[in-house]
Design a protein around this motif. Structure first.
Motif, PDB file in Angstrom:
ATOM      1  N   HIS A   1      -6.968  -6.714  63.879  1.00  0.00           N
ATOM      2  CA  HIS A   1      -6.730  -8.156  63.750  1.00  0.00           C
ATOM      3  C   HIS A   1      -5.557  -8.437  62.813  1.00  0.00           C
ATOM      4  O   HIS A   1      -5.563  -9.422  62.075  1.00  0.00           O
ATOM      5  N   LEU A   2      -4.530  -7.609  62.842  1.00  0.00           N
ATOM      6  CA  LEU A   2      -3.435  -7.756  61.882  1.00  0.00           C
ATOM      7  C   LEU A   2      -2.694  -9.079  62.059  1.00  0.00           C
ATOM      8  O   LEU A   2      -2.387  -9.770  61.078  1.00  0.00           O
ATOM      9  N   LEU A   3      -2.390  -9.461  63.294  1.00  0.00           N
ATOM     10  CA  LEU A   3      -1.668 -10.713  63.518  1.00  0.00           C
ATOM     11  C   LEU A   3      -2.508 -11.919  63.106  1.00  0.00           C
ATOM     12  O   LEU A   3      -1.999 -12.865  62.490  1.00  0.00           O
ATOM     13  N   SER A   4      -3.788 -11.870  63.443  1.00  0.00           N
ATOM     14  CA  SER A   4      -4.672 -12.957  63.047  1.00  0.00           C
ATOM     15  C   SER A   4      -4.787 -13.049  61.532  1.00  0.00           C
ATOM     16  O   SER A   4      -4.747 -14.139  60.960  1.00  0.00           O
ATOM     17  N   LEU A   5      -4.918 -11.894  60.882  1.00  0.00           N
ATOM     18  CA  LEU A   5      -5.048 -11.886  59.428  1.00  0.00           C
ATOM     19  C   LEU A   5      -3.782 -12.428  58.768  1.00  0.00           C
ATOM     20  O   LEU A   5      -3.851 -13.210  57.809  1.00  0.00           O
ATOM     21  N   GLU A   6      -2.627 -12.034  59.280  1.00  0.00           N
ATOM     22  CA  GLU A   6      -1.369 -12.535  58.709  1.00  0.00           C
ATOM     23  C   GLU A   6      -1.276 -14.052  58.844  1.00  0.00           C
ATOM     24  O   GLU A   6      -0.897 -14.758  57.899  1.00  0.00           O
ATOM     25  N   ASN A   7      -1.642 -14.560  60.000  1.00  0.00           N
ATOM     26  CA  ASN A   7      -1.586 -16.006  60.213  1.00  0.00           C
ATOM     27  C   ASN A   7      -2.578 -16.744  59.319  1.00  0.00           C
ATOM     28  O   ASN A   7      -2.259 -17.784  58.731  1.00  0.00           O
ATOM     29  N   ARG A   8      -3.794 -16.193  59.195  1.00  0.00           N
ATOM     30  CA  ARG A   8      -4.817 -16.822  58.351  1.00  0.00           C
ATOM     31  C   ARG A   8      -4.389 -16.828  56.885  1.00  0.00           C
ATOM     32  O   ARG A   8      -4.561 -17.817  56.170  1.00  0.00           O
ATOM     33  N   LEU A   9      -3.837 -15.706  56.432  1.00  0.00           N
ATOM     34  CA  LEU A   9      -3.372 -15.638  55.046  1.00  0.00           C
ATOM     35  C   LEU A   9      -2.285 -16.669  54.788  1.00  0.00           C
ATOM     36  O   LEU A   9      -2.284 -17.358  53.760  1.00  0.00           O
ATOM     37  N   HIS A  10      -1.371 -16.754  55.733  1.00  0.00           N
ATOM     38  CA  HIS A  10      -0.256 -17.693  55.592  1.00  0.00           C
ATOM     39  C   HIS A  10      -0.772 -19.123  55.432  1.00  0.00           C
ATOM     40  O   HIS A  10      -0.379 -19.850  54.500  1.00  0.00           O
TER      41      HIS A  10
END
Length: 649
Positions: free
Chosen positions: A468-477
């Motif tokens: 879930h790297l892309l999802s995690l990056e977006n959520r963190l942002h």
């Protein structure tokens, strides 16, 4: 009773003939009475297209009529003197006459009861001769009678019919003789299309003939004015699209036609518009710009009134003040209307082809005048795909014509095709990274400061973060921007690392590194966000209190930042913050106006397995060398031993 009925009939006939003022020199036997001959079609389709050669005693004219029942029709008129198209629209009660040379359009209003039976002052339209009124309705007083078989036009066998009828509104008597192709006996019972061959007409002592070249009933056709034709004061029947999303992106290709002053040119760009963020991005691709510095990306930040010009190849960035008005709507920016949008009078011309396979488009045309310039916009928006109505209007194509009316008239024509229309683009990906690159290109010497931060997320639950790297990056942002109450364009360059550190007991943690931009060095009352140092302190406090979480809605991960895990790897600050401070066990050195810019990195020491592996391989190589030397010595001893023994013997 019978006498009274007969008297009534005679009175009606006398009234009919006397009131209508029928010209008996044209119809000696009076009007054709009901009913029509059984061999005449019971009803003619009210959708048809007819092409004919109209001949009179003095000239020959090419005529085509496209007919759409009680709504509208168009007649194409071509003679040796002129070429024109006449559009009759009974929904809007207006007549549009378009001339080809020069290209002009005249509009005439028509009354709700007015009829339009004529092509010229004495020649009626083909539809009148086929039993329709001047407003394209069926003529209830039109009847025919059969006269027999006759051969016309050098051997065509045709059925001959005649009709005498009267146009009341114009007080005109028409005597028409029809020739319809006679079907072979074996096809007479089949549904064979009508084959009109010829119509001879007498009216107002002017004889003329329609030699019909083509007649098609119920064709698939639409009626719209030609491209590039603007009719002043024309009634607009469909409003120009206005309800575009507040955020969208698209790709455009622009072709500028060659003229006497400039060569042809091809440009392309990607465009992002975000009304909520007050941001716009344009990625240009073109052969040449009138400048030594060629930016490939233009960013407009309307909240700070800054324009970023970034060259990706050289990693250069130039900042300029935005001198135009505040950011308008998506319509104003995308369609280049700006504050003048309300002065453009758009006209809806109908549905037509738009140079895309299987696609039909709505078309609008409008003009805008300012000073010595006149601009004409011709927009195409999606309407039907494979004859299926599309719910969402998407811009497909636009033709822009700019005319200079002072001195010798000059005209510049541009064709723009739009692709990859996206009403839900990722603004973070398209804007934030480029802003970060621009900050790094300018650096603290131009007072564009930034910080590089790292924090640790607890993953003792062993969530499959790698899935879930892309999802995690977006959520963190989004989570950081929301919690810190800053625009997400100040956050970029997220790097998520799950490399294990053997010196750390938390070997399942996730390490997140990202860039935090400081406020730009501008004064703007609309932009009130905390500086980077305050943001770092706020984030550190939130992390240390165990209040920073990032969660996936679908349950892919649920991570909490470990207390005291925030690290500042790089920090630049504004010159006004001229002091030394201790925060999170890291020393920050701030620069002032006169001194050189300093970069202070936190010293982080890690133990890696790399040196151990290298030592292992070096030891293994050394062992190999020792074994090789021992084997070589043994071979040498075995080789020389027999020689020594023989010599002794």
């Amino acid at each position: 009773m019978s006498f009274n009925l007969t008297l009534l009939t005679v009175c009606l006939l006398v009234c009919r003939f006397s009131c209508q003022q029928i010209d008996f020199s044209i119809c000696p036997n009076g009007l054709t009475n009901a009913p029509s001959d059984p061999q005449w079609p019971s009803i003619l389709p009210n959708h048809f297209e007819l092409t004919a050669e109209l001949t009179t005693d003095v000239e020959t004219i090419e005529i085509t009529q496209s007919f759409l029942g009680p709504y509208r029709d168009v007649v194409y008129f071509h003679s040796y003197q002129t070429t024109s198209k006449t559009y009759s629209d009974f929904d809007t009660n207006e007549l549009l006459v378009v001339f080809d040379d020069p290209l002009l359009c005249d509009r005439l209003a028509i009354g709700s009861n007015d009829v339009l039976p004529y092509l010229t002052s004495q020649i009626v339209k083909p539809s009148i001769l086929l039993g329709f009124t001047g407003r394209n309705n069926y003529n209830s007083a039109f009847y025919t009678r059969y006269l027999g078989i006759e051969t016309v036009r050098e051997g065509i066998r045709a059925k001959k019919f005649q009709s005498c009828f009267f146009i009341e509104q114009e007080q005109v008597t028409i005597n028409a003789t029809y020739y319809i192709g006679d079907s072979p006996p074996d096809q007479s019972a089949l549904n064979v299309p009508l084959d009109f061959v010829q119509i001879d007409v007498r009216s107002n002592n002017l004889p003329y003939t329609y030699n019909i070249l083509r007649y098609v009933s119920n064709p698939s056709l639409t009626i719209e004015t030609p491209s590039n034709v603007y009719c002043p004061n024309r009634t607009n029947t469909k409003p120009f699209p206005q309800n575009l999303p507040s955020r969208l992106s698209l790709h455009s290709e622009i072709y500028t036609l060659k003229n006497n002053d400039t060569p042809s040119r091809v440009e392309s760009y990607n465009r992002l518009i975000d009304e909520t963020l007050l941001f716009e991005r344009i990625d240009y691709t073109m052969d040449k710009l009138p400048s030594a510095f060629i930016p490939s990306i233009l960013l407009f930040d309307y909240s700070s009134n800054l324009n970023y010009l970034y060259a990706r190849e050289s990693q250069e960035c130039i900042i300029r003040n935005v001198t135009s008005h505040a950011m308008g709507t998506t319509n104003e920016i995308l369609f280049q209307f700006g504050a003048m949008n309300n002065t453009i009078q758009f006209q809806y011309t109908g549905i037509t082809h738009c140079n895309r396979p299987h696609l039909l488009c709505h078309r609008w045309i409008g003009q805008q005048e300012f000073g010595i310039f006149k601009k004409q916009y011709e927009w195409y928006w999606s309407a039907k795909y494979n004859d299926i109505d599309l719910q969402e209007l998407i811009p497909i194509q636009v033709y822009l014509t700019t005319i200079t009316e002072a001195g010798p008239s000059k005209m510049i024509k541009q064709e723009t095709n739009i692709f990859n229309y996206n009403s839900q683009p990722n603004s973070m990906q398209l804007i934030d990274t480029t802003i970060g690159e621009c900050y790094r290109a300018l650096g603290p010497s131009h007072q564009f400061n930034y910080a590089i931060l790292r924090m640790t997320l607890n993953n003792d639950a062993e969530h499959p973060v790698h899935q879930h790297l892309l999802s995690l990056e977006n959520r963190l942002h989004m989570q950081l921007a929301s919690d810190l109450r800053i625009r997400h364009i100040r956050l970029s360059s997220f790097a998520i690392d799950m490399t294990r550190d053997t010196t750390d007991q938390h070997n399942k943690d996730v390490y997140v590194t990202f860039t935090l931009l400081d406020n730009p060095p501008v004064s703007n009352e609309l932009l009130k966000e905390p500086p980077s140092l305050q943001v770092i302190r706020q984030l550190a406090q939130q992390i240390n209190e165990g209040k920073f979480y990032v969660r996936d809605n679908d349950g892919g991960y649920d991570l909490q930042a470990r207390p005291n895990s925030l690290r500042t790897l790089v920090l630049y600050l504004l010159p006004s913050e001229n002091h030394t401070s201790y925060f999170n066990e890291t020393i920050f050195v701030y620069h002032n106006v006169t001194n050189t810019i300093y970069r202070q990195r936190e010293k982080i020491v890690h133990r890696h397995t790399g040196p151990l592996i290298a030592a292992f391989w070096m030891g293994f190589a050394l062992l190999g060398m020792i074994v090789t030397l021992a084997i070589s010595s043994f071979v040498a001893v075995r080789k020389w031993t027999p020689t020594i023994n023989n010599h002794n013997t």
